[in-house]
Design a protein around this motif. Structure first.
Motif: not given
Lengths: 320, 320, 320, 320
Positions: A260-264, B99-104, B90-94
């Motif tokens: 798994a990615i980023l469990p923490l 997640d949420a991500d942003d730009l300014i 979304g991203v298919n993270y194993p």
């Protein structure tokens, strides 16, 4: 392991500890609640020499900035400067003053930064049980704003895992646990106390500036803490308010056991409410701590107060 | 007075004190050199209760952000959030993390910020005598980077001019001098000591959020300190390292005597090397100081380490 | 009428004509399929004098740009120019060439632009029945790209509704129907033929530059075409490929009968696949047509080929 | 050759022809003045089949966009889409309409684009003798706006140099002259007439999409036209209004004889006022011309009307 065989984080963590509701249904700062005035004063009391260290990395460095794959490098542009005045296109300020001004376009998590508690989750809820829908278009709850408004101030301990393992930098995907942290602390002669802000050095970000991009980002796999139920319990019982490291994501990118990615991010941040700051510059501080033997200090961090932000850049300050 | 009749700042200030060369020909941090470890420890020693205040204003506030006329409001955009996951984008993270991500996009001096010492000048030279050409395309010298890399930490005193004059906020173009600061300090029961970080409250920025834009920006004229040779000498002799206020430009916009714009930016910052932070949120801090009578404290500020930047946003932290 | 009482567009339009599937399940250009080589040649044959008109509005005009409320004004910045060279910060091109370069930040629908067919919808599907989820993070289907790749070229007719009603500009919320278009055409002495590109002038965008913002945007309500089943049938039977106007949204902002916002975006664009370009500058063209009595011509438009874009800026060209 | 030994373009071109003043002291469109209605009609008359080609390259292509080294890739972001509606964060339009909206950040010369006549120069003056200072902060004269406002419409001829030399793409730094153009025209069976818009294919941009970046950009050296006094005279006497190619800079990057960068930008654009569009997609058009033997056609281009812009993106349209 095939992507499809990776178990869900919601399953892996179904019995993991949670602090949801502990500070009321409206809480947005999680374990920063542990950072009471008493903890602030404990940080103050650890100051001895008055030495100051800043932990932010450069933004817009000529060699590029270390950034999570897929995010874009920051772009800074001058809007006005001496050239405009020489060319007769400056502002005609009465009295003849001249100025330089600029603008930046950057990912809010594209440099040394704090994650909002609502930035990463698994399942349908973010920190404190807020529905994940609160993230749409901007974090209406658990954004970076409440963390930034409160500030992160307390007594901190630096654990130098790279130095403990006699390496300039931990290897790709190299892991360690809370037991390693404790062993390193013992070797350093420092104690990790309850409610300490935890700062861990791997050497990773420092190595960025002398590593070609095609090597640094190849099969991107950072070293870092790795998940175990025991590690979660330790963080939980120690009431660790904050974890900061010199990697981009504060934990090994892929859990070698589950895949798994980023469990923490889910177990510590979303479930327990521990704040995370990432991409710290720790080499100079570690050098100094190794020299004078003082591995604990006052830590203060003021991420930018970005309204609805998923995170915010920050330049944390350590006073020893 | 006609624009053409306004004397040049280089003439007005031709006998004014300068610290150029005082810290060597390569200096880029000016009066921050005064903030030695001894000064840091003096700040530490002023801490009593462990109360923490953050002095940044919101960035991207729904009511808008206070900004110097001509600069643009910051724009923050989500790059990814729960909506993308609901829509299958979304991203298919194993492991199923989301997640949420942003730009300014923001002016680097478009919020609570530190000015680089090279940001404003008169004549052909910026701080320390560097030719103004070093600002072209990005500040090659005297940028925000060295200030941010050092950090601004020391013992600070808050002077509440609005409270001293029994007003919620000073009036448009209302001025005060170092003598007024001293009188206010006396009334507050606090002493301004040599090398103190000076923080001055006018109520101006706090008023922004309850004032319609067409009123706040009309004939834009902020209240603030006003130039006199005596004031310069006082700052110089007191070795004031840093001036911070809750206005956008830290001084009265137009010097009522000469008609010049921002003479103190030249006299204090460019000539003496005093660092300036602007657009601070001081109302809560002032309220607390008035309540407990403690007007001095530890101040620590870590502006972002923007390479070549003319300034950088910051969220300063006060510990009382 | 209360917002809650407004019927759903999916109900209003439940019996309205649709062209979904007409050009196959993978179609992304809708009624542009009508613009065969024969139609292009019909446009060519209408050219008489060789006069050229460009229909884009300025981007970054000093008086501001007309823009849908909520979108932001474009920002253009010089990256490099003569000032940099004067200050010694230009590029050192062998041979001594010098250059100016710039960058823009703009809403893709923030100026004269084409809408992607998937830009607006009601219910769960966009043009051709694609699920609305294809819009998440960027239009994977029915984006502006296929329209831009094909180009919009054909025989066009200008209908000047403002002139027909003897007004410099139609009033706030003033409506007209296909019957009004036909009456105006008759008055102009021009025939609207099958597969004609339809261009309608209201005077609205032209009025922007002489109207204070607080008036132009107050209770924002543009004049324009208004929905009726008969109007839909007319567009459908006439096989109109494209509708362009000098308003921001090509139709009356709020349908005065139902209270719904932008029903024609759904009925004409999403259901029938008629392309829409908006914010056109039509005043000079109309002036010329009134003078020489020629209201039809060749129209060619090449929106930028933005990958996944919801729309793209364009500067259409008319040859009479 | 050493950089220092490269002669100055102002010296190389001291006897070269200039059109400054030819169309008055206020001219900003240069050789577009040649494109009279008669020329437009000549273009119209060349149309036979009604086939349409668009010549813009994709903006934001997943494989990246071809761009002059040092400029940044365009970034497009969705501001709102179906995901926001699913997450309850869409706009509540009466009637239930939904929309997708987006924003772009791009170099104005970062895709298929027209150069402003004032974009490149040597010495102290740009096109028509305007002082180069007019470029500071934005082009006050000779910007892209007048070109875009006029539009570029006329009779065009495509010369396929790659096909003429039996190559899919010309080699790195491969050059050709006007005599090669004439020989290729003869081989194609087409005549280049006075005032023809000249379009030259090298295969270079088309090759970008199948070439790894590290190869495409390595020792960046495009193929193209190369400077000679005879070539200038030919362009001058032929009254060529416009030169367009499928390279990023329309000429060999470095003049192999003098070592100067981009001499034709100075000789053709700045001195003669010939407009230039670059980064065109010409492969499909060339394929079609080779198939049907028609190498001339109507060309129309409407660059965006960017106020003060150094250039503007465009998607030119060819009708055969």
């Amino acid at each position: 392991m095939n992507h499809e065989e990776v178990p869900l984080l919601t399953d892996i963590l179904k019995d993991a500890p949670k602090n949801w509701g502990k500070w009321g249904p409206d809480d947005e700062v999680g374990c920063l609640n542990y950072l009471t005035s008493a903890e602030v004063l404990r940080g103050i009391q650890s100051v001895r020499s008055g030495k100051v260290f800043t932990l932010g990395v450069p933004i817009g460095h000529p060699d590029g900035d270390p950034i999570w794959p897929g995010r874009r490098q920051a772009q800074r542009f001058n809007i006005r400067d001496r050239g405009d005045y020489l060319a007769g296109a400056g502002v005609n300020y009465p009295g003849g003053g001249q100025d330089a001004d600029d603008l930046i376009i950057m990912a809010l998590q594209g440099s040394t930064q704090y994650d909002a508690l609502g930035h990463f989750w698994a399942g349908d809820q973010v920190w404190n049980g807020y529905p994940a829908e609160i993230t749409a278009g901007g974090l209406k709850k658990a954004s970076i704003f409440p963390l930034a408004d409160k500030g992160i101030v307390g007594h901190a301990v630096l654990i130098d895992m790279a130095r403990f393992r006699n390496k300039p930098v931990l290897g790709r995907g190299e892991t360690f646990t809370h037991l390693d942290l404790l062993a390193a602390a013992q070797a350093q002669g420092v104690t990790i106390s309850k409610r300490d802000i935890l700062i861990v050095r791997t050497g990773w970000i420092g190595s960025y500036y002398s590593t070609p991009d095609e090597v640094f980002y190849k099969d991107f796999l950072e070293p870092g803490l790795t998940y175990s139920p025991e590690l979660l319990n330790w963080f939980h019982e120690m009431e660790i308010p904050n974890l900061s490291t010199d990697t981009i994501a504060n934990e090994v990118t892929v859990d070698p056991e589950s895949g798994a990615i980023l469990p923490l991010h889910v177990a510590l941040m979303r479930n327990l409410g521990i704040t995370m700051s990432e991409i710290l510059a720790l080499d100079k501080l570690a050098e100094d701590c190794a020299a004078d033997g003082q591995w604990d200090f006052l830590y203060s961090a003021g991420p930018l107060k970005i309204w609805n932000g998923t995170g915010a850049p920050v330049n944390p300050i350590v006073i020893k």
